[in-house]
Design an enzyme around this catalytic site. Structure first.
Site, PDB file in Angstrom:
ATOM      1  N   GLU A 162       0.811  -1.230   0.000  1.00 30.30           N
ATOM      2  CA  GLU A 162       0.000   0.000   0.000  1.00 30.30           C
ATOM      3  C   GLU A 162       0.840   1.274   0.000  1.00 30.30           C
ATOM      4  O   GLU A 162       0.505   2.243   0.671  1.00 30.30           O
ATOM      5  CB  GLU A 162      -0.981  -0.005   1.182  1.00 30.30           C
ATOM      6  N   GLU A 270      -5.513  -9.238   1.468  1.00 33.39           N
ATOM      7  CA  GLU A 270      -6.377  -9.054   2.644  1.00 33.39           C
ATOM      8  C   GLU A 270      -7.805  -9.037   2.129  1.00 33.39           C
ATOM      9  O   GLU A 270      -8.073  -8.424   1.099  1.00 33.39           O
ATOM     10  CB  GLU A 270      -6.122  -7.700   3.345  1.00 33.39           C
ATOM     11  N   TYR A 303      -8.310 -11.078   6.544  1.00 40.48           N
ATOM     12  CA  TYR A 303      -7.761 -10.187   7.552  1.00 40.48           C
ATOM     13  C   TYR A 303      -8.662 -10.260   8.765  1.00 40.48           C
ATOM     14  O   TYR A 303      -9.850  -9.959   8.649  1.00 40.48           O
ATOM     15  CB  TYR A 303      -7.716  -8.766   6.996  1.00 40.48           C
TER      16      TYR A 303
END
Ligand SMILES: *[C@@H]1O[C@H](CO)[C@@H](O)[C@H](O)[C@H]1NC(C)=O
Ligand SMILES: *[C@@H]1O[C@H](CO)[C@@H](O)[C@H](O)[C@H]1NC(C)=O
Ligand SMILES: *[C@@H]1O[C@H](CO)[C@@H](O)[C@H](O)[C@H]1NC(C)=O
Length: 479
Positions: A162, A270, A303
């Site tokens: 990210e 995730e 997640y």
């Protein structure tokens, strides 16, 4: 006599190394493939970071894979849940991870390892990538390679997570991610006995997602062996929320359209939206993710294992080191149990030969997104480091797993203690699969009858053969 003893000792060591080891995984086109069985590997995974980011305490020798007793407890619960992969975010290159890695290996669970951490100097700074790309940073991430390259269940490395997360971060960062991938792959080629795939984990920000993937999967000058290319693309996806979502409304259908012809594997690094709040997640998206509409994706990781501040846990880790399952765990286990695993495993890799497109401005849809495909040169000192290796690296190796019974208690979602919690080492060539178990004892009475474990039975019946094959392999190696 001494040499006989010596041989025996060697044999035992080899047995430990040869047996109960999952097969390494490699990338072929759009798929992860088991290097031995040549079957497609679908990731059925959970993100694992007990303690959250605060659990990463390298100064006191602690990270998510530093304590074998904790890993034994969690591996037992993850094995029963049915997962074959964990992702681990923050690990130290200096800590010995042998016990934890060996436990997860023994139960057929792969590890995808992030090479970065939130501590200063241990990741690329999205606000100023050039300033954070230096030899000190490279020595940390190469140290992670040294630490994990010796475990057969190290499936892959995330070079970055990210970094690109909005339109303000789309300049320069994409080039630096490619630079880090190139350096990691150069290092792996020089210092690891096998290739280990390297890729990126992206935020699901639809403004930048497609361009990020296009930028990272393309081949510079059309060269498929270009090391700066991502080997795979992980997507952190939280768009399927609650009971009423479906394939269309969740946006999953759009993702399949975007990634259907990906030249590299795409999976959810995730997933598991926690809205609406206060309700256990039903995880209906599992059936879509592993169903016929989404075979372009290679599965995903939920997640996350433990309940932390962000409220995504499958289990609560109690202060006294016991664990209590949340209803989310039971729901996810039910969903995994519904999957047709033999069908999933027998999926013929359909798209092993999609050629990656040549990098070109035309691939980038948003005019503000980076379209400079010149990858930054390695920083001063990098060449030496790559050629000569990291000094005093801590190199992991598989060790014998002696203890299989979990010493602390664990409780099902209704509070009833789970009886006989243990790991069940699998035969040599297996990765873990959902076994039809219900881990939470039913009802709220105290006398729970332990249900016979399918996995335990399976490994008992094949155990003799496995041992014979392992002894044979070990003796051959000795001769
Ligand atoms: C590992 O964790 C257990 C349970 O939390 C704890 O009792 C033990 O002291 C830890 N071991 C080490 C070496 O820190
Ligand atoms: C540990 O803590 C949990 C949660 O507070 C409690 O339910 C459980 O009884 C405790 N178990 C032991 C063995 O102390
Ligand atoms: C493209 O990026 C490289 C560094 O990777 C840089 O040297 C070059 O100036 C950039 N080109 C343009 C046109 O910005």
């Amino acid at each position: 006599m001494r040499s006989l003893l010596h041989s025996l000792a060697l044999l035992v060591a080899l047995l430990a190394a040869v047996c109960h080891a999952v097969h390494p995984v490699e990338v072929q086109g759009q798929n992860f493939v088991d290097t031995v069985s040549k079957k497609r590997v679908m990731i059925i995974g959970v993100d694992y970071q007990p303690g959250g980011q605060a659990g990463y305490k390298p100064d006191s020798g602690e990270d998510a894979l530093s304590n074998g007793t904790v890993c034994l407890r969690d591996a037992a619960l993850l094995q029963q849940l049915g997962v074959n992969t964990i992702r681990v975010y923050n690990v130290s290159p200096k800590i010995n991870h042998d016990e934890c890695a060996s436990i997860f290996n023994a139960v057929g669970i792969y590890m995808i390892i992030d090479v970065n951490s939130p501590l200063g100097g241990e990741s690329i700074n999205r606000a100023d990538p050039a300033s954070s790309y230096h030899v000190g940073y490279l020595s940390r991430i190469f140290g992670i390679v040294e630490n994990f390259k010796g475990y057969p269940n190290t499936m892959a490395f995330f070079a970055a997570n990210e970094v690109i997360n909005d339109l303000g971060t789309v300049k320069d960062n994409p080039q630096y991610i490619r630079a880090v991938q190139r350096d990691l792959k150069n290092y792996i080629a020089k210092h690891s006995g096998r290739t280990i795939p390297v890729g990126y984990s992206a935020a699901d920000v639809r403004d930048v997602l497609q361009d990020t993937w296009a930028f990272l999967q393309c081949a510079i000058d059309g060269d498929d062996n270009d090391l700066s290319r991502s080997d795979f693309f992980g997507l952190n996806s939280y768009s399927w929320c609650g009971e009423s979502a479906d394939f269309q409304t969740s946006g999953y259908a759009d993702l399949v359209t975007t990634f259907g012809d990906s030249s590299i594997p795409v999976f959810y690094s995730e997933y598991g939206c926690n809205k609406p709040e206060g309700v256990a997640r039903p995880f209906n998206e599992v059936q879509a993710l592993y169903g016929k509409d989404m075979t372009a994706l290679s599965g995903g990781l939920v997640y996350e294992y433990s309940q932390e501040e962000s409220d995504y846990g499958l289990v609560n880790i109690n202060d006294n080191t016991t664990v209590t399952l949340k209803k989310d765990y039971d729901n996810l286990q039910d969903q995994f149990n519904k999957l047709d695993i033999s069908l999933i495993q027998s999926t013929t890799p359909s798209a092993t030969q999609i050629k990656s497109p040549e990098c070109d401005k035309k691939l980038i849809t948003n005019s503000v997104f980076d379209s400079n495909f010149t990858v930054p040169s390695p920083p001063d000192g990098a060449e030496d480091l790559i050629n000569n290796g990291v000094d005093d690296a801590t190199q992991g190796k598989i060790v014998e797993v002696k203890e299989t019974n979990v010493p602390m208690a664990a409780y099902g979602s209704t509070g009833v203690q789970i009886e006989n919690l243990a790991i069940h080492p699998l035969a040599n060539d297996e990765s873990n699969t959902p076994g039809g178990e219900n881990t939470s004892p039913s009802g709220s009475a105290s006398a729970a009858v332990p249900s016979p474990s399918k996995k335990g039975d399976a490994s008992r019946s094949t155990g003799g053969w496995t041992l014979a094959v392992c002894v044979f392999a070990a003796v051959l190696t000795l001769l």
